[in-house]
Design a protein around this motif. Structure first.
Motif, PDB file in Angstrom:
ATOM      1  N   MET A  39       1.340  -1.452   0.298  1.00 42.36           N
ATOM      2  CA  MET A  39       0.403   0.360   0.066  1.00 42.36           C
ATOM      3  C   MET A  39       1.046   0.953   0.180  1.00 42.36           C
ATOM      4  O   MET A  39       2.129   0.878   0.586  1.00 42.36           O
ATOM      5  N   ALA A  40       1.068   2.112  -0.628  1.00 42.44           N
ATOM      6  CA  ALA A  40       0.726   3.144  -0.879  1.00 42.44           C
ATOM      7  C   ALA A  40       1.090   4.184   1.162  1.00 42.44           C
ATOM      8  O   ALA A  40      -0.163   4.172   1.198  1.00 42.44           O
ATOM      9  N   ARG A  41       2.434   4.637   1.288  1.00 42.70           N
ATOM     10  CA  ARG A  41       1.901   5.977   2.531  1.00 42.70           C
ATOM     11  C   ARG A  41       1.091   6.212   2.711  1.00 42.70           C
ATOM     12  O   ARG A  41       0.645   6.835   1.225  1.00 42.70           O
ATOM     13  N   ALA A  42       0.347   6.744   3.357  1.00 35.52           N
ATOM     14  CA  ALA A  42      -1.434   7.509   3.421  1.00 35.52           C
ATOM     15  C   ALA A  42      -0.400   8.992   2.912  1.00 35.52           C
ATOM     16  O   ALA A  42      -0.786   9.898   2.567  1.00 35.52           O
ATOM     17  N   ASN A  43       0.908   9.679   3.930  1.00 35.54           N
ATOM     18  CA  ASN A  43       1.185  10.931   3.633  1.00 35.54           C
ATOM     19  C   ASN A  43       1.206  10.894   2.370  1.00 35.54           C
ATOM     20  O   ASN A  43       0.853  12.341   1.774  1.00 35.54           O
ATOM     21  N   ASP A  44       1.629  10.843   1.284  1.00 32.92           N
ATOM     22  CA  ASP A  44       2.077  10.363  -1.059  1.00 32.92           C
ATOM     23  C   ASP A  44       0.781  10.519  -0.651  1.00 32.92           C
ATOM     24  O   ASP A  44       0.555  11.649  -1.508  1.00 32.92           O
ATOM     25  N   GLU A  45      -0.643   9.212  -0.548  1.00 29.95           N
ATOM     26  CA  GLU A  45      -2.200   9.487  -0.918  1.00 29.95           C
ATOM     27  C   GLU A  45      -1.907  10.799  -0.668  1.00 29.95           C
ATOM     28  O   GLU A  45      -2.910  11.726  -1.392  1.00 29.95           O
ATOM     29  N   PRO A  54       7.852  13.113   8.528  1.00 26.81           N
ATOM     30  CA  PRO A  54       8.943  11.848   8.399  1.00 26.81           C
ATOM     31  C   PRO A  54       7.263  10.696   9.468  1.00 26.81           C
ATOM     32  O   PRO A  54       7.666   8.882   9.474  1.00 26.81           O
ATOM     33  N   GLU A  55       5.996  11.540  10.306  1.00 23.24           N
ATOM     34  CA  GLU A  55       5.078  10.152  10.479  1.00 23.24           C
ATOM     35  C   GLU A  55       3.655  10.224   9.738  1.00 23.24           C
ATOM     36  O   GLU A  55       3.357  10.749   8.714  1.00 23.24           O
ATOM     37  N   ASP A  56       3.904   8.791  10.006  1.00 23.90           N
ATOM     38  CA  ASP A  56       2.248   8.744   9.429  1.00 23.90           C
ATOM     39  C   ASP A  56       1.329   9.138   9.890  1.00 23.90           C
ATOM     40  O   ASP A  56       0.589   8.988  10.189  1.00 23.90           O
ATOM     41  N   VAL A  57       0.606   9.971   8.661  1.00 23.77           N
ATOM     42  CA  VAL A  57      -0.768  10.274   9.244  1.00 23.77           C
ATOM     43  C   VAL A  57      -1.993   9.844   9.424  1.00 23.77           C
ATOM     44  O   VAL A  57      -2.719  10.100  10.505  1.00 23.77           O
ATOM     45  N   ALA A  58      -1.422   8.465   9.287  1.00 26.57           N
ATOM     46  CA  ALA A  58      -3.165   7.248   9.467  1.00 26.57           C
ATOM     47  C   ALA A  58      -2.651   7.126  10.804  1.00 26.57           C
ATOM     48  O   ALA A  58      -3.933   7.211  11.773  1.00 26.57           O
ATOM     49  N   ASP A  59      -1.636   7.814  11.427  1.00 28.20           N
ATOM     50  CA  ASP A  59      -1.547   7.191  13.035  1.00 28.20           C
ATOM     51  C   ASP A  59      -1.517   7.960  13.619  1.00 28.20           C
ATOM     52  O   ASP A  59      -1.435   8.602  15.488  1.00 28.20           O
ATOM     53  N   LEU A  60      -2.029   9.757  13.657  1.00 29.60           N
ATOM     54  CA  LEU A  60      -2.002  10.582  14.087  1.00 29.60           C
ATOM     55  C   LEU A  60      -3.250  11.295  14.667  1.00 29.60           C
ATOM     56  O   LEU A  60      -4.438  11.334  14.033  1.00 29.60           O
ATOM     57  N   PRO A  61      -3.523  11.245  16.088  1.00 31.73           N
ATOM     58  CA  PRO A  61      -4.763  12.302  15.646  1.00 31.73           C
ATOM     59  C   PRO A  61      -5.056  13.551  14.891  1.00 31.73           C
ATOM     60  O   PRO A  61      -3.808  14.475  15.205  1.00 31.73           O
ATOM     61  N   PRO A  62      -6.290  13.617  15.418  1.00 27.69           N
ATOM     62  CA  PRO A  62      -6.479  15.619  14.682  1.00 27.69           C
ATOM     63  C   PRO A  62      -5.346  16.761  15.096  1.00 27.69           C
ATOM     64  O   PRO A  62      -5.015  17.391  14.541  1.00 27.69           O
ATOM     65  N   SER A  63      -5.160  16.564  16.949  1.00 29.03           N
ATOM     66  CA  SER A  63      -4.712  17.645  17.069  1.00 29.03           C
ATOM     67  C   SER A  63      -3.298  17.222  17.166  1.00 29.03           C
ATOM     68  O   SER A  63      -2.774  18.668  16.630  1.00 29.03           O
ATOM     69  N   ARG A  64      -2.274  16.586  16.073  1.00 30.05           N
ATOM     70  CA  ARG A  64      -1.236  16.027  16.047  1.00 30.05           C
ATOM     71  C   ARG A  64      -1.219  16.669  14.708  1.00 30.05           C
ATOM     72  O   ARG A  64       0.129  17.221  13.397  1.00 30.05           O
ATOM     73  N   ALA A 111      11.199   3.441  -7.596  1.00 28.97           N
ATOM     74  CA  ALA A 111      11.883   1.863  -7.557  1.00 28.97           C
ATOM     75  C   ALA A 111      12.026   1.403  -6.481  1.00 28.97           C
ATOM     76  O   ALA A 111      11.901  -0.107  -5.925  1.00 28.97           O
ATOM     77  N   ALA A 112      13.159   1.958  -5.649  1.00 31.25           N
ATOM     78  CA  ALA A 112      14.083   1.852  -4.634  1.00 31.25           C
ATOM     79  C   ALA A 112      12.934   1.427  -4.178  1.00 31.25           C
ATOM     80  O   ALA A 112      13.198   0.575  -2.513  1.00 31.25           O
ATOM     81  N   ASP A 113      12.150   2.394  -3.225  1.00 24.92           N
ATOM     82  CA  ASP A 113      11.295   1.669  -1.902  1.00 24.92           C
ATOM     83  C   ASP A 113      10.538   0.628  -2.387  1.00 24.92           C
ATOM     84  O   ASP A 113      10.856   0.094  -1.464  1.00 24.92           O
ATOM     85  N   LEU A 114      10.280   0.803  -2.962  1.00 24.66           N
ATOM     86  CA  LEU A 114       9.714  -0.887  -3.435  1.00 24.66           C
ATOM     87  C   LEU A 114      10.284  -1.277  -3.635  1.00 24.66           C
ATOM     88  O   LEU A 114      10.294  -3.037  -2.995  1.00 24.66           O
ATOM     89  N   ALA A 115      11.640  -1.980  -3.969  1.00 21.76           N
ATOM     90  CA  ALA A 115      12.233  -2.572  -4.150  1.00 21.76           C
ATOM     91  C   ALA A 115      12.732  -3.269  -2.783  1.00 21.76           C
ATOM     92  O   ALA A 115      12.887  -4.745  -2.125  1.00 21.76           O
TER      93      ALA A 115
END
Length: 576
Positions: free
Chosen positions: A1-7, A43-53, A162-166
Motif C-alpha cells: 500500500m502507498a503511504r497515507a502521507n503520499d496519497e 516523517p510520521e504516518d498521518v494515518a496514525d496521528l490524532p487530529p490535534s497532531r 523503484a528503490a522504496d518498492l525494491a
C-alpha cells in the motif's frame, strides 16, 4: 500500500491543479501545494496521528487538516471529487504535459475539442493550433517538446519510487525460510535515473515459499506470469517487478548477469569466449569439458575473467572494462565518505521543517558540518529579507553552541538572474559561510546567453556552488541549453563546485555531464537540497549519480574536512 502521507499529498496537489483550471484563488492553490510538500516530507504516518497532531504539521492549518481527515475516513477528498465532475478528464490529462498550464489546457478542450495527449499531438501536426489566441509558434513548439518529455517518461518511474518498492520486497523475502540471499539487480542496482521494471533476485533451494510470499505482497495487483525460476507481477506503485530464484551456488553469476547492463555483459562474454569459457547466469563454464569454474560470488566471476570486481554503477560499457584491465578503476565516492551537506532549506522559506529539526536530521546522518541555505530575496514568492536572514544567522550561532557534534554553516541559495547576477551585494554575501547559486527562471534563454549567465555566476567570488545546474525536472522539464564545456572550464578556473542535487526528479548534474566536468578539472558537491526531514534519505541517489560519473572522494568537496573546505572557498575569493 502507498503511504497515507503520499496519497493525501497527491490529492492536495490534484486539488490545487483543479482549482488552477477553474480559476480558483491563487493563495489557496499555493497553500495546498505547500501543504502537500509538507505532508509528503513529514516523517510520521498521518494515518496514525490524532487530529490535534495533524494541525501541528507545518503548513497544515485547520481547513487543510479537515481535508486530510476526510481522506483518512473516506479514501478521498470531497472537494476533489466535486471538481472532478466539473472538469473533463481529458483536460486533466492535458495538464500532465510539461509546460502546458491548466488555463491553456482548458482552452484547447473548449476551442478544438482536444481531450488527450495523442489528440493534441495530432492537432499540432495538422496545424490546428495556429490562429488560436495565445498559441503562437513558440508556444506550439514548447507544447510539442512537453509531449516528447511526457512520452519519454512513459512507463518508467523515478529511482526513489523503484528503490522504496525494491527495499520493501527484499526485506520481506529475505525473511522467508530457506532464502539465503536476496537483493535487487538490474538498472536499479546500477542507479539509473528512471526505472522500467524492478528486478529482484533470491537464492534458495526451495523456490515455492518465496514465490508464494512474493505474489501475496499487499501491493501486488496482478500476477503476469509465474513459475519456479521467474515470477512477474504488476504493483499498485505503477511498476512491474520480476523475481528470479536461483540456487545459492549460482548467486554471484546470476547477480552479475541480471545487474547488466546488456552492453557490459556483451563485453564480459566476449572475454570469456576468448578464454575458451562460457559465461551465463549460472556461472562460468569450461567450453570443452562443461565443468563449472566459478559462480558463487561476483568477485569470483570477474576474477576468472581476469578482472577486478566492477562496481554496478560503472557497468554501462563506458570504458569500465578497459579501466579494469589497466588497473585504473576509480575508488568511487560513497555515502559514508560524505562529511557535510551544503544545500538545504527550512520553513523560513519553502522547507517544511524547522531549523532545529533539520539540524537534528543532519546529526542523525552522522555529518560533521551542515549548511542551511534558505532562498534569497529575488525568488520573490519566498518573501526573504536581509533582516530575516540576519536573524537566522543569530539563531544558528546560538544553536552551534548547543551542538558541538555538528558545525552548522549559514548559507543561502542565491538566484542567478538573466545576466548572471545574484541577490545582495558583495558586503552582505561576504557574511555567509557558503553560497549556492541556481537558475530558477528564464529557462528558455538561448545557448550563448545561458552560457554567459553561468560563467558570470562562476566568476562571482562569493558563489561557491552552482546548484542543480541544468535545472531539469525529469519527465516535466528538460535541461537548459548551454555550452557546458565552456561553463565547466569557467568553474574549474574559478574554483566553483558543480552540484549533484539528490532530489530524485532532478539528479542534476546528470552522470554524463559529471564525467565531462571531471575531465575539465571541476570539483563537485553532492547535496540533498532537503526541504523536509524525509528528503535527507535521498542522499544515496545523488551518490549513485556521482558513482556513475566516476567520482572519487577527493573530487567531492563535502567529503573534505571542514578546514580544507573553508580554505577552498577562501582561495576562490582571492583568485577571482
Amino acid at each position: 500500500m502507498a503511504r497515507a502521507n503520499d496519497e493525501a499529498a497527491a490529492l492536495l496537489r490534484e486539488l490545487a491543479d483543479l482549482l488552477s483550471i477553474t480559476g480558483g484563488d491563487a493563495f489557496k492553490i499555493r497553500a495546498y501545494e505547500k501543504a502537500a510538500r509538507s505532508l509528503q516530507g513529514h516523517p510520521e504516518d498521518v494515518a496514525d496521528l490524532p487530529p490535534s497532531r495533524l494541525r501541528q504539521i507545518p503548513s497544515v492549518g485547520e481547513a487543510i487538516a479537515k481535508k486530510v481527515e476526510d481522506y483518512l475516513a473516506t479514501g478521498t477528498i470531497r472537494q476533489v471529487e466535486e471538481l472532478r465532475t466539473r472538469i473533463p478528464a481529458g483536460v486533466r490529462a492535458l495538464t500532465e504535459i510539461p509546460g502546458l498550464g491548466p488555463k491553456k489546457a482548458l482552452a484547447l478542450y473548449e476551442e478544438i475539442g482536444v481531450s488527450s495527449v495523442d489528440e493534441l499531438a495530432e492537432a499540432i501536426g495538422r496545424g490546428r493550433l495556429r490562429g488560436l489566441k495565445g498559441f503562437g509558434p513558440k508556444t506550439e513548439e514548447n507544447i510539442r517538446h512537453g509531449i516528447e518529455l511526457l512520452r519519454q517518461a512513459g512507463e518508467r518511474s523515478l529511482v526513489d519510487v523503484a528503490a522504496d518498492l525494491a527495499d520493501e520486497i527484499v526485506a520481506v523475502l529475505s525473511e522467508v525460510p530457506g532464502v539465503e540471499r536476496c537483493a535487487f539487480a538490474g538498472s536499479l542496482r546500477r542507479m539509473r535515473e528512471t526505472i522500467g521494471d524492478v528486478d529482484v533476485l533470491a537464492a534458495t533451494n526451495d523456490p515455492r515459499p518465496v514465490m508464494e510470499a512474493f505474489t501475496a505482497l499487499p501491493f501486488v495487483t496482478e500476477v503476469i506470469a509465474g513459475g519456479d525460476k521467474k515470477t512477474s507481477v504488476r504493483t499498485s506503485r505503477g511498476l512491474q517487478v520480476d523475481l528470479r530464484v536461483v540456487p545459492p551456488e549460482a548467486w554471484g553469476a546470476a547477480l552479475q548477469y541480471f545487474t547488466g547492463s546488456q552492453a557490459h555483459n556483451v563485453r564480459t562474454r566476449e572475454i570469456a569466449v576468448r578464454a575458451g569459457l562460457r559465461l551465463s547466469e549460472y556461472g562460468i563454464f569450461d567450453v570443452e569439458s562443461g565443468a563449472l569454474i566459478a559462480s558463487e560470488t561476483e568477485e569470483e566471476v570477474y576474477a576468472r575473467l581476469g578482472l577486478p570486481w566492477i562496481h554496478p554503477t560503472l557497468r554501462e560499457d563506458a570504458g569500465e572494462i578497459q579501466a579494469a584491465l589497466a588497473g585504473e578503476l576509480p575508488r568511487l565516492v560513497t555515502v559514508d565518505d560524505l562529511r557535510g551537506d551544503l544545500h538545504s532549506h527550512t520553513d523560513l522559506t519553502d522547507g517544511t521543517a524547522t531549523l532545529e529539526e533539520m539540524v537534528r536530521a543532519a546529526i542523525g546522518r552522522g555529518l560533521e558540518y551542515y549548511a542551511v541555505t534558505d532562498h534569497a530575496p529575488n525568488l520573490v514568492m519566498q518573501r526573504m529579507t536581509s533582516e530575516k536572514m540576519l536573524a537566522q544567522r543569530e539563531r544558528i550561532r546560538a544553536l552551534n553552541a548547543r551542538t558541538p557534534e555538528l558545525e552548522i554553516l549559514h548559507g543561502t541559495e542565491l538566484n542567478i538572474d538573466g545576466d548572471g547576477n545574484v541577490d545582495w551585494d558583495a558586503e552582505f554575501l561576504a557574511g555567509f559561510d557558503v553560497c549556492v547559486a541556481s537558475v530558477h527562471s528564464q529557462f528558455r534563454q538561448d545557448k550563448d546567453a545561458m552560457t554567459r549567465r553561468f560563467v558570470r555566476a562562476c566568476e562571482n567570488p562569493y558563489v561557491h556552488v552552482i546548484g542543480h545546474p541544468t535545472t531539469r525536472s525529469l519527465g516535466r522539464r528538460g535541461p537548459v541549453d548551454a555550452d557546458w564545456d565552456e561553463v565547466f572550464r569557467a568553474a574549474a578556473r574559478t574554483g566553483t563546485a558543480m552540484e549533484i542535487d539528490c532530489f530524485p526528479d532532478r539528479l542534476d548534474l546528470p552522470a554524463d555531464l559529471v564525467r565531462r566536468a571531471r575531465r575539465l578539472g571541476v570539483r563537485f558537491s553532492i547535496d540533498t537540497d532537503a526541504h523536509s526531514l524525509r528528503d535527507h534519505r535521498n542522499i544515496r541517489f545523488g551518490v549513485g549519480v556521482a558513482q556513475r560519473g566516476w567520482l572519487t572522494p577527493d573530487d567531492v568537496i563535502n567529503t573534505w574536512p571542514l578546514d580544507r573546505l573553508r580554505a577552498f572557498f577562501a582561495a576562490k575569493a582571492e583568485r577571482v
